[in-house]
Design an enzyme around this catalytic site. Sequence first.
Site, PDB file in Angstrom:
ATOM      1  N   ASP A  70       0.857  -1.172   0.000  1.00 45.06           N
ATOM      2  CA  ASP A  70       0.000   0.000   0.000  1.00 45.06           C
ATOM      3  C   ASP A  70       0.902   1.234   0.000  1.00 45.06           C
ATOM      4  O   ASP A  70       2.080   1.161   0.374  1.00 45.06           O
ATOM      5  CB  ASP A  70      -0.867  -0.041   1.264  1.00 45.06           C
TER       6      ASP A  70
ATOM      7  N   ASP B 289      -0.425   4.963   0.817  1.00 43.58           N
ATOM      8  CA  ASP B 289      -0.808   5.978   1.803  1.00 43.58           C
ATOM      9  C   ASP B 289      -0.850   5.412   3.219  1.00 43.58           C
ATOM     10  O   ASP B 289      -1.593   4.464   3.502  1.00 43.58           O
ATOM     11  CB  ASP B 289      -2.176   6.548   1.444  1.00 43.58           C
TER      12      ASP B 289
END
Length: 237
Positions: free
Chosen positions: A11, A13
Amino acid sequence: MVLTKYIVFSDFDGTITLQDSNDYLTDNVGIGSEQRRKLNCDVLQNRSSFRDAFKEMLDSVKLSFTECIELLRKNIKLDPGFKAFFDWCLQHDITVIILSSGMEPIIRALLKDLIGPSAEKIQIVSNSVDIHKNGSWNIVFHDDSHFGHDKSLAIKPYSSLPKGQRPTLFYCGDGVSDLSAAAETDLLFAKAGQDLITYCRQENIPYREFIDFTEIHSTIRSIVEGKSTVKEVAVNK
């Protein structure tokens, strides 16, 4: 499809960065943190799809897309261990692929600022954005799933390979956008204190808790060097 012996999916963010850029926009120039947390809780409790909740958050942001990027460039910081980890991956032929529910133009702009030209070597699979002539914008989702971007779809071509061809797969994440990917790899790194750990505990999915990428780096290096195995480090906390 890039095939190396080890592949790290991550991922972006709140995982590669210390702050979630979408949360930052929502909290500061959108509906606010209280309403955002309520929407995230609705997703975790299956009262809403991630796609619908995320769209509601982003639709509340009224800055132009250019203004959003400039605001994020001033406020989003890189995880302190990521650059050293990424440099090590490049040196050891380990593929790094970002799977994000954010928007690629934002991710590219932030990566270029945060780690420099080598960021171009990172593959990104994410949502896109439609920017209108008046400066307004809206997210363009990657697929038709209730996630908007079902991250498991990018992992399955690798995880379904026959034994002997299949790489060892890692995933690093923190929140509700990572739920579809949580059980798809050999070792899941879940960020301490975040929603992904809550989900893993609910579903009894093994994971390795981390605070920053220095811990991920140490664990993956130990596996690559044969000092430990995935089964030894993948535990529920």
